[in-house]
Design a protein around this motif. Structure first.
Motif, PDB file in Angstrom:
ATOM      1  N   ARG A   1       0.898  -1.121   0.061  1.00 22.97           N
ATOM      2  CA  ARG A   1      -0.132  -0.005  -0.128  1.00 22.97           C
ATOM      3  C   ARG A   1       0.836   1.223  -0.073  1.00 22.97           C
ATOM      4  O   ARG A   1       0.513   2.372   0.241  1.00 22.97           O
ATOM      5  CB  ARG A   1      -0.952  -0.016   1.234  1.00 22.97           C
ATOM      6  CG  ARG A   1      -1.904  -1.157   1.187  1.00 22.97           C
ATOM      7  CD  ARG A   1      -2.752  -1.194   2.622  1.00 22.97           C
ATOM      8  NE  ARG A   1      -3.718   0.055   2.472  1.00 22.97           N
ATOM      9  CZ  ARG A   1      -4.933  -0.101   1.960  1.00 22.97           C
ATOM     10  NH1 ARG A   1      -5.176  -1.262   1.535  1.00 22.97           N
ATOM     11  NH2 ARG A   1      -5.606   0.780   1.918  1.00 22.97           N
TER      12      ARG A   1
ATOM     13  N   TRP B   1       2.979   2.360  -2.369  1.00 17.36           N
ATOM     14  CA  TRP B   1       2.972   2.835  -3.923  1.00 17.36           C
ATOM     15  C   TRP B   1       1.685   3.211  -4.486  1.00 17.36           C
ATOM     16  O   TRP B   1       0.741   2.361  -4.120  1.00 17.36           O
ATOM     17  CB  TRP B   1       3.877   2.130  -4.708  1.00 17.36           C
ATOM     18  CG  TRP B   1       5.057   1.972  -4.264  1.00 17.36           C
ATOM     19  CD1 TRP B   1       6.405   3.100  -4.180  1.00 17.36           C
ATOM     20  CD2 TRP B   1       6.267   1.036  -3.933  1.00 17.36           C
ATOM     21  NE1 TRP B   1       7.583   2.603  -3.818  1.00 17.36           N
ATOM     22  CE2 TRP B   1       7.478   1.380  -3.626  1.00 17.36           C
ATOM     23  CE3 TRP B   1       5.818  -0.553  -3.915  1.00 17.36           C
ATOM     24  CZ2 TRP B   1       8.380   0.466  -3.311  1.00 17.36           C
ATOM     25  CZ3 TRP B   1       6.685  -1.170  -3.450  1.00 17.36           C
ATOM     26  CH2 TRP B   1       7.967  -0.851  -2.890  1.00 17.36           C
ATOM     27  N   THR B   2       1.810   4.222  -5.368  1.00 11.45           N
ATOM     28  CA  THR B   2       0.373   4.532  -6.023  1.00 11.45           C
ATOM     29  C   THR B   2       0.360   3.288  -7.281  1.00 11.45           C
ATOM     30  O   THR B   2       1.386   2.719  -7.495  1.00 11.45           O
ATOM     31  CB  THR B   2       0.390   5.792  -6.786  1.00 11.45           C
ATOM     32  OG1 THR B   2       1.588   6.031  -7.757  1.00 11.45           O
ATOM     33  CG2 THR B   2       0.506   7.035  -5.712  1.00 11.45           C
TER      34      THR B   2
ATOM     35  N   GLU C   1       2.906   4.079  -9.712  1.00  6.57           N
ATOM     36  CA  GLU C   1       4.182   3.742  -9.295  1.00  6.57           C
ATOM     37  C   GLU C   1       4.525   2.070  -9.390  1.00  6.57           C
ATOM     38  O   GLU C   1       5.549   1.553  -9.786  1.00  6.57           O
ATOM     39  CB  GLU C   1       4.627   4.076  -7.964  1.00  6.57           C
ATOM     40  CG  GLU C   1       4.678   5.729  -7.838  1.00  6.57           C
ATOM     41  CD  GLU C   1       4.443   6.287  -6.257  1.00  6.57           C
ATOM     42  OE1 GLU C   1       4.867   7.584  -6.252  1.00  6.57           O
ATOM     43  OE2 GLU C   1       4.115   5.414  -5.474  1.00  6.57           O
TER      44      GLU C   1
ATOM     45  N   THR D   1      -3.697   3.471   5.528  1.00 10.25           N
ATOM     46  CA  THR D   1      -3.227   4.320   4.360  1.00 10.25           C
ATOM     47  C   THR D   1      -2.985   3.817   3.117  1.00 10.25           C
ATOM     48  O   THR D   1      -2.140   2.704   3.163  1.00 10.25           O
ATOM     49  CB  THR D   1      -2.187   5.454   4.706  1.00 10.25           C
ATOM     50  OG1 THR D   1      -0.996   4.833   4.885  1.00 10.25           O
ATOM     51  CG2 THR D   1      -2.732   6.221   5.915  1.00 10.25           C
TER      52      THR D   1
ATOM     53  N   TRP E   1      -1.744   5.136  -1.248  1.00  7.76           N
ATOM     54  CA  TRP E   1      -1.146   6.351  -1.968  1.00  7.76           C
ATOM     55  C   TRP E   1      -1.925   6.323  -3.363  1.00  7.76           C
ATOM     56  O   TRP E   1      -1.825   5.108  -4.109  1.00  7.76           O
ATOM     57  CB  TRP E   1       0.080   6.240  -2.232  1.00  7.76           C
ATOM     58  CG  TRP E   1       0.882   6.748  -0.822  1.00  7.76           C
ATOM     59  CD1 TRP E   1       0.966   5.943   0.023  1.00  7.76           C
ATOM     60  CD2 TRP E   1       1.412   7.853  -0.602  1.00  7.76           C
ATOM     61  NE1 TRP E   1       1.741   6.389   1.206  1.00  7.76           N
ATOM     62  CE2 TRP E   1       1.637   7.872   1.016  1.00  7.76           C
ATOM     63  CE3 TRP E   1       1.282   9.269  -1.058  1.00  7.76           C
ATOM     64  CZ2 TRP E   1       2.280   8.941   1.733  1.00  7.76           C
ATOM     65  CZ3 TRP E   1       1.984  10.196  -0.216  1.00  7.76           C
ATOM     66  CH2 TRP E   1       2.209  10.306   0.875  1.00  7.76           C
ATOM     67  N   ARG E   2      -2.543   7.208  -3.852  1.00  7.62           N
ATOM     68  CA  ARG E   2      -2.940   7.302  -5.402  1.00  7.62           C
ATOM     69  C   ARG E   2      -2.468   8.664  -6.002  1.00  7.62           C
ATOM     70  O   ARG E   2      -2.247   9.500  -5.166  1.00  7.62           O
ATOM     71  CB  ARG E   2      -4.483   7.337  -5.096  1.00  7.62           C
ATOM     72  CG  ARG E   2      -5.079   6.232  -4.649  1.00  7.62           C
ATOM     73  CD  ARG E   2      -6.692   6.262  -4.838  1.00  7.62           C
ATOM     74  NE  ARG E   2      -7.478   5.326  -3.897  1.00  7.62           N
ATOM     75  CZ  ARG E   2      -8.845   5.613  -3.740  1.00  7.62           C
ATOM     76  NH1 ARG E   2      -9.255   6.368  -4.437  1.00  7.62           N
ATOM     77  NH2 ARG E   2      -9.399   4.947  -2.881  1.00  7.62           N
ATOM     78  N   GLU E   3      -2.517   8.222  -7.160  1.00  7.74           N
ATOM     79  CA  GLU E   3      -2.100   9.691  -8.147  1.00  7.74           C
ATOM     80  C   GLU E   3      -3.169  10.869  -8.132  1.00  7.74           C
ATOM     81  O   GLU E   3      -4.484  10.234  -7.778  1.00  7.74           O
ATOM     82  CB  GLU E   3      -2.108   9.194  -9.636  1.00  7.74           C
ATOM     83  CG  GLU E   3      -0.429   8.429  -9.883  1.00  7.74           C
ATOM     84  CD  GLU E   3      -0.591   6.950  -9.751  1.00  7.74           C
ATOM     85  OE1 GLU E   3      -1.892   6.562  -9.429  1.00  7.74           O
ATOM     86  OE2 GLU E   3       0.348   6.303  -9.783  1.00  7.74           O
TER      87      GLU E   3
END
Lengths: 257, 112
Positions: free
Chosen positions: A169, A171-172, A175, B65, B67-69
């Motif tokens: 979780r 990295w996007t 990515e 959590t 992460w998203r663009e």
């Protein structure tokens, strides 16, 4: 552009974040980095929302805090394609006002810590934060697996690394795509060069009694096309290594925050 | 000295706002600015006080959590409920509904 709107807006944003950090430090708050990074992301989002442009596109959470570069929340507009100085200036001021007094944020954080320490039984759930070594290992596996992909067993390393990347979780999705297609590039480049280099060779095997001797001969030189191919592969390998380095740096920053 | 309205609100927020943050995530993952937009005003003293709460909730395992663009800038950290967060929210709701009724009843005593 000089020290005009965006420069001053950045200075104010960075000063505000530094004030919050100092207030948190004075209160002995453990999660300083995470809180300040959250506020930084809030400022970026607030500027983008208020100006309707890609403000902050040149400055991510990692850019300001992990690397210590001066790029601040309003830096994106300095690229020339962002909103004008006055709009960024106003947006930063409004966002700082909304975020509120650094001392109040620190008091809230310190109050939280106090509550946590006095009622530990209420929080028994495990900390779900990923240790920093997990994403680092994932990238190393993809990189090493790619370098050794010509052998059978190391393919397992590559597959394991890619699975770790995609379940992470940290990295996007973008990515993760970069990790999948860019990080193995050094290995692919290496194997392509080796296979091209050996393709021009002719080998003969002579058996005499129990002795077997294999002799390979090649042209001994490299054509202009070969040089160009090697250079292109070298560039691809560097792109892969740069992607691996960037992904590791972001993962370490995000897991530490 | 009588507490002012600000102090009353500050007292009421303790132990309640974190569950409102959890409730705001029930519909799906959201990023900090978006959560702050919804809760600022009565529930949050200021938008900045959300982030110590989110850090605490994450540390407690109630939110996680990812992460998203973002089309508007660098990647954003999204917060989502964990199974423990869903359970904690359900427990709070079970306690809050009778508490809320009891407070309303107490406040309406002698008014009519």
């Amino acid at each position: 552009m000089g020290i005009s709107g965006v420069g001053r807006a950045n200075e104010r944003a960075e000063r505000y974040l530094a004030d919050v950090d100092a207030a948190l430090a004075a209160r002995g708050v453990d999660d300083r980095g995470e809180i300040v990074d959250g506020l930084r992301e809030h400022l970026l989002a607030a500027i983008a929302s208020a100006t309707g442009a890609a403000a902050g596109s040149a400055a991510g959470p990692a850019a300001g805090s992990a690397t210590g570069t001066p790029a601040g929340p309003a830096a994106g507009s300095a690229t020339g394609s962002g909103p004008d100085d006055a709009a960024v200036d106003t947006a930063v001021d409004a966002a700082i006002r909304e975020l509120g007094d650094p001392l109040a944020i620190a008091a809230e954080a310190a109050g939280d810590q106090l509550a946590e320490r006095t009622a530990p039984a209420e929080r028994t759930a495990p900390d779900r934060r990923t240790p920093a070594w997990v994403p680092v290992l994932a990238i190393v596996l993809v990189l090493v697996g790619g370098l050794l992909v010509g052998f059978v067993v190391p393919v397992v390393l590559l597959v394991a690394g890619l699975v770790m990347v995609w379940v992470s979780r940290v990295w996007t999705p973008g990515e993760k795509v970069a990790a999948t297609f860019l990080v193995p590039l050094p290995g692919i480049a290496l194997w392509t060069v080796l296979s091209v280099a050996t393709a021009g060779q002719q080998c003969s095997t002579v058996t005499s009694g129990i002795d077997t001797q294999t002799t390979c001969t090649g042209s001994g030189g490299m054509s202009a096309g070969g040089v160009a191919l090697t250079a292109a592969l070298g560039v691809l390998a560097l792109v892969g290594l740069a992607a691996a380095w960037t992904l590791v740096r972001r993962a370490v920053h995000r897991t530490a925050a | 000295m009588l507490p002012g309205q600000a102090q009353v609100l500050a007292n009421l927020r303790r132990g309640v706002v974190e569950y409102c943050v959890l409730a705001s995530l029930r519909s799906g993952e959201r990023y900090g600015f978006d959560i702050a937009r919804e809760l600022e005003g009565t529930l949050l003293a200021s938008a900045g006080t959300l982030y110590p709460l989110l850090a605490r909730l994450r540390k407690g395992g109630l939110v996680e959590t990812s992460w998203r663009e973002s089309t508007e800038g660098p990647p954003r950290r999204y917060y989502g409920l964990t199974p423990e967060g869903v359970s904690a929210l359900a427990e709070f709701e079970a306690a809050w509904v009778p508490f809320h009724h009891a407070v309303n009843t107490a406040l309406s005593e002698g008014k009519s």
